[in-house]
Motif scaffolding. Structure first.
Motif, mmCIF file in Angstrom:
data_model
loop_
_atom_site.group_PDB
_atom_site.id
_atom_site.type_symbol
_atom_site.label_atom_id
_atom_site.label_comp_id
_atom_site.label_asym_id
_atom_site.label_seq_id
_atom_site.Cartn_x
_atom_site.Cartn_y
_atom_site.Cartn_z
ATOM 1 N N ALA A 171 0.828 -1.214 0.000
ATOM 2 C CA ALA A 171 0.000 0.000 0.000
ATOM 3 C C ALA A 171 0.863 1.266 0.000
ATOM 4 C CB ALA A 171 -0.933 -0.006 1.200
ATOM 5 N N ARG A 172 2.008 1.193 -0.667
ATOM 6 C CA ARG A 172 2.870 2.372 -0.753
ATOM 7 C C ARG A 172 2.252 3.426 -1.670
ATOM 8 N NH1 ARG A 172 6.195 -1.970 -1.328
ATOM 9 N NH2 ARG A 172 6.288 -1.692 -3.592
ATOM 10 N N ARG A 173 2.653 4.658 -1.427
ATOM 11 C CA ARG A 173 2.173 5.760 -2.259
ATOM 12 C C ARG A 173 2.628 5.559 -3.696
ATOM 13 N NH1 ARG A 173 -1.591 9.942 -1.720
ATOM 14 N NH2 ARG A 173 -1.223 11.380 -3.454
ATOM 15 N N PRO A 174 1.734 5.669 -4.680
ATOM 16 C CA PRO A 174 2.127 5.511 -6.083
ATOM 17 C C PRO A 174 3.142 6.571 -6.507
ATOM 18 C CG PRO A 174 -0.253 5.387 -5.855
ATOM 19 C CD PRO A 174 0.280 5.857 -4.533
ATOM 20 N N MET A 218 -4.139 11.500 -11.813
ATOM 21 C CA MET A 218 -5.261 10.582 -11.988
ATOM 22 C C MET A 218 -4.822 9.124 -11.832
ATOM 23 S SD MET A 218 -7.893 12.476 -12.358
ATOM 24 C CE MET A 218 -7.015 13.472 -11.152
ATOM 25 N N ILE A 219 -3.696 8.748 -12.426
ATOM 26 C CA ILE A 219 -3.228 7.362 -12.285
ATOM 27 C C ILE A 219 -2.876 7.075 -10.833
ATOM 28 C CG2 ILE A 219 -1.442 5.720 -12.973
ATOM 29 C CD1 ILE A 219 -1.395 7.054 -15.720
ATOM 30 N N GLU A 220 -2.344 8.071 -10.133
ATOM 31 C CA GLU A 220 -2.102 7.897 -8.701
ATOM 32 C C GLU A 220 -3.392 7.547 -7.965
ATOM 33 O OE1 GLU A 220 -0.355 11.536 -7.469
ATOM 34 O OE2 GLU A 220 1.636 11.074 -8.282
ATOM 35 N N GLN A 221 -4.518 8.121 -8.392
ATOM 36 C CA GLN A 221 -5.794 7.813 -7.745
ATOM 37 C C GLN A 221 -6.144 6.331 -7.876
ATOM 38 O OE1 GLN A 221 -7.238 10.192 -5.871
ATOM 39 N NE2 GLN A 221 -5.534 11.462 -6.587
ATOM 40 N N LEU A 222 -5.791 5.732 -9.007
ATOM 41 C CA LEU A 222 -6.071 4.298 -9.188
ATOM 42 C C LEU A 222 -5.335 3.482 -8.137
ATOM 43 C CD1 LEU A 222 -5.901 3.868 -13.078
ATOM 44 C CD2 LEU A 222 -7.947 3.913 -11.642
ATOM 45 N N ALA A 245 0.413 -0.701 -4.480
ATOM 46 C CA ALA A 245 1.580 0.107 -4.811
ATOM 47 C C ALA A 245 1.787 0.114 -6.319
ATOM 48 C CB ALA A 245 2.823 -0.443 -4.113
ATOM 49 N N LEU A 246 2.321 1.223 -6.827
ATOM 50 C CA LEU A 246 2.447 1.360 -8.275
ATOM 51 C C LEU A 246 3.586 2.303 -8.605
ATOM 52 C CD1 LEU A 246 1.354 1.079 -11.209
ATOM 53 C CD2 LEU A 246 -0.180 2.997 -10.690
ATOM 54 N N ARG A 247 4.436 1.869 -9.540
ATOM 55 C CA ARG A 247 5.440 2.746 -10.150
ATOM 56 C C ARG A 247 5.186 2.770 -11.653
ATOM 57 N NH1 ARG A 247 10.116 1.143 -10.605
ATOM 58 N NH2 ARG A 247 9.921 -1.028 -9.930
ATOM 59 N N LEU A 248 5.126 3.961 -12.222
ATOM 60 C CA LEU A 248 4.929 4.106 -13.663
ATOM 61 C C LEU A 248 5.796 5.263 -14.151
ATOM 62 C CD1 LEU A 248 1.638 3.986 -15.713
ATOM 63 C CD2 LEU A 248 3.261 5.858 -16.049
ATOM 64 N N CYS A 249 6.571 4.987 -15.171
ATOM 65 C CA CYS A 249 7.414 6.021 -15.770
ATOM 66 C C CYS A 249 7.286 5.928 -17.287
ATOM 67 C CB CYS A 249 8.868 5.844 -15.348
ATOM 68 S SG CYS A 249 9.969 7.147 -15.957
ATOM 69 N N CYS A 250 6.933 7.033 -17.906
ATOM 70 C CA CYS A 250 6.708 7.038 -19.354
ATOM 71 C C CYS A 250 7.392 8.247 -19.987
ATOM 72 C CB CYS A 250 5.212 7.069 -19.659
ATOM 73 S SG CYS A 250 4.819 7.125 -21.428
ATOM 74 N N ALA A 251 8.085 8.008 -21.093
ATOM 75 C CA ALA A 251 8.648 9.086 -21.912
ATOM 76 C C ALA A 251 8.002 8.976 -23.289
ATOM 77 C CB ALA A 251 10.166 8.942 -22.019
ATOM 78 N N GLY A 252 7.116 9.926 -23.601
ATOM 79 C CA GLY A 252 6.358 9.847 -24.848
ATOM 80 C C GLY A 252 6.624 11.014 -25.778
ATOM 81 N N ASP A 253 5.964 10.968 -26.926
ATOM 82 C CA ASP A 253 6.140 12.007 -27.952
ATOM 83 C C ASP A 253 5.148 13.144 -27.713
ATOM 84 O OD1 ASP A 253 3.917 10.524 -28.564
ATOM 85 O OD2 ASP A 253 4.308 10.453 -30.725
ATOM 86 N N LEU A 254 5.251 13.781 -26.560
ATOM 87 C CA LEU A 254 4.307 14.844 -26.222
ATOM 88 C C LEU A 254 4.464 16.061 -27.116
ATOM 89 C CD1 LEU A 254 4.412 14.631 -22.323
ATOM 90 C CD2 LEU A 254 2.671 13.736 -23.888
ATOM 91 N N GLY A 255 5.588 16.151 -27.824
ATOM 92 C CA GLY A 255 5.736 17.233 -28.799
ATOM 93 C C GLY A 255 4.800 17.082 -29.976
ATOM 94 N N VAL A 256 4.308 15.867 -30.194
ATOM 95 C CA VAL A 256 3.326 15.630 -31.263
ATOM 96 C C VAL A 256 1.922 15.844 -30.696
ATOM 97 C CG1 VAL A 256 2.430 13.959 -32.927
ATOM 98 C CG2 VAL A 256 4.886 14.020 -32.393
ATOM 99 N N ASP A 257 1.522 14.987 -29.756
ATOM 100 C CA ASP A 257 0.293 15.184 -28.983
ATOM 101 C C ASP A 257 0.296 14.212 -27.815
ATOM 102 O OD1 ASP A 257 -0.545 12.704 -29.876
ATOM 103 O OD2 ASP A 257 -2.158 13.455 -31.141
ATOM 104 N N GLU A 258 -0.790 14.186 -27.057
ATOM 105 C CA GLU A 258 -0.845 13.392 -25.837
ATOM 106 C C GLU A 258 -1.385 11.980 -26.055
ATOM 107 O OE1 GLU A 258 -2.473 16.229 -26.358
ATOM 108 O OE2 GLU A 258 -1.512 17.749 -25.103
ATOM 109 N N HIS A 259 -1.869 11.691 -27.244
ATOM 110 C CA HIS A 259 -2.607 10.449 -27.474
ATOM 111 C C HIS A 259 -1.780 9.216 -27.166
ATOM 112 C CE1 HIS A 259 -4.483 7.146 -29.725
ATOM 113 N NE2 HIS A 259 -5.625 7.799 -29.560
ATOM 114 N N HIS A 260 -0.577 9.112 -27.724
ATOM 115 C CA HIS A 260 0.225 7.909 -27.543
ATOM 116 C C HIS A 260 0.583 7.688 -26.075
ATOM 117 C CE1 HIS A 260 1.528 8.428 -31.979
ATOM 118 N NE2 HIS A 260 0.547 7.552 -31.899
#
Length: 374
Positions: free
Chosen positions: A189-192, A204-208, A215-230
């Protein structure tokens, strides 16, 4: 095509029953079950294990160990266990002496050759239980896990090692547009800790995790220079896949999730989690069959850097990868509150659905759930 069997290869003397000083159970008075063996085997059978007894019985059938002195205690042992719902798929006995180096004698594989073909047994989930080094070598020769009875480790610990392993996973995805790593632990039950590059999505994902109780760890590097969809889509897909893998066969879980703690709101409005002006309702089934239904309209196109239109897409992708049937509905006036209520209510539904109920059974009349991870 048949499913590979989950086999527990079990030694006899010193493992199922106590081994006397002369190493021969050749009389009824020598037959004593090891403590905890019935309860543990009952758990393992309920959890889908098939049992195969594999035992070296030195010189069985010779004048020093006549057949008739072995048969009576052996039959009584099998009858006692069968009376408790514990049956063996096969009983395999080698009668040779160690100095003969027979290929059928453990740790040799002669007695179990018919289990070694491709797809016959599930090696990742099968195991050997014994009390000697030869049993552990036997396990290595088969290519399965080996567990040793003794030195303070009894049958309760064996069952726990096989059935109560931590429900964790690590998923790394590198599609063309993103690089993402997700690691949930369903029994912590660690903080996400979430970093997607989209601040509001992180929240929002932290709320899940917070409301899901894991417990949850999530790290993402995306193409946000294009848009947020991917980024949004791949976070949802990786998270759903990671939860599916952590759940494994989904034995002993609630499977269904909703929020009965606010039943009055549910009856009055059909919504179960309020957040100021917003009310959100979720119903979840970890059935293995993905399906998503959404009902709601957000009054703003964006909240922070997150396009509101991607919220239903997030949950659709999440349900697809998790193998879940998810119904989600929301109403309200403030888009921020509405989106946050959606994530919180799905987290609450997850909390109930993934919670262990103390059993080892798959929550399905079919005995299995579609798409469950091995």
């Amino acid at each position: 095509m048949s499913t590979p069997a989950k086999i527990l290869f079990v030694d006899r003397d010193g493992t199922l029953i106590e081994e006397p000083a002369d190493e021969q159970v050749d009389g009824y008075e020598k037959l004593r079950l090891l403590p905890g063996v019935i309860g543990a085997l009952r758990r393992l059978v309920d959890a889908g294990y098939e049992l195969v007894m594999v035992s070296n019985q030195d010189g069985l059938g010779t004048s020093g160990f006549p057949e008739e002195t072995f048969v009576g205690p052996q039959c009584l042992l099998l009858e006692i266990l069968a009376g408790e719902g514990i049956a063996f798929r096969e009983v395999l006995i080698d009668r040779s002496f160690a100095h003969e180096h027979a290929p059928t004698r453990k740790p040799g594989l002669g007695l179990v050759q018919h289990y070694l073909g491709h797809g016959v047994i599930d090696r990742a989930r099968s195991a050997v239980v014994g009390d000697r080094d030869t049993d552990l070598q036997f396990a290595r020769n088969i290519g399965v896990r080996g567990l040793r009875i003794g030195a303070g480790r009894g049958w309760d610990a064996i069952a726990a090692a096989l059935l109560d392993a931590p429900r964790v996973a690590r998923v790394a995805r590198s599609p063309r547009a993103t690089r993402i790593v997700v690691a949930p632990d369903l029994d912590a039950a660690r903080r996400p800790a979430v970093r997607s590059g989209i601040g509001f999505l992180d929240h929002m994902i932290e709320q899940l995790g917070v409301h899901g109780g894991f417990a949850l760890r999530l790290c993402c590097a995306g193409d946000l220079g294009v848009d947020e969809h991917h980024t949004v889509e791949d976070c949802a897909l990786a998270l759903g896949q990671a939860l599916r893998e952590a759940l494994g066969e989904r034995r002993g879980i609630g499977r269904y999730g909703h929020a009965p703690e606010v039943l009055a709101l549910q009856r009055a409005h059909g919504f179960v989690v309020p957040m100021d002006d917003a009310l959100a309702q979720a119903a979840l089934d970890l059935s293995g069959r993905p399906y998503f239904v959404f009902d709601g309209v957000f009054p703003l196109e964006r909240v922070g850097a997150l396009p509101s239109a991607l919220v239903p897409h997030f949950f659709r992708s999440f349900a697809d990868a998790l193998g879940a049937n998810l119904h989600l509905a929301v109403r309200g006036d403030d888009a921020h509150h509405m989106i946050e209520a959606c994530f919180k209510v799905v987290g609450r539904a997850l909390r109930q659905a993934i919670r262990r109920d103390g059993s080892d059974a798959v929550p399905s009349s079919k005995g299995m759930l579609a798409g469950a991870a091995a």
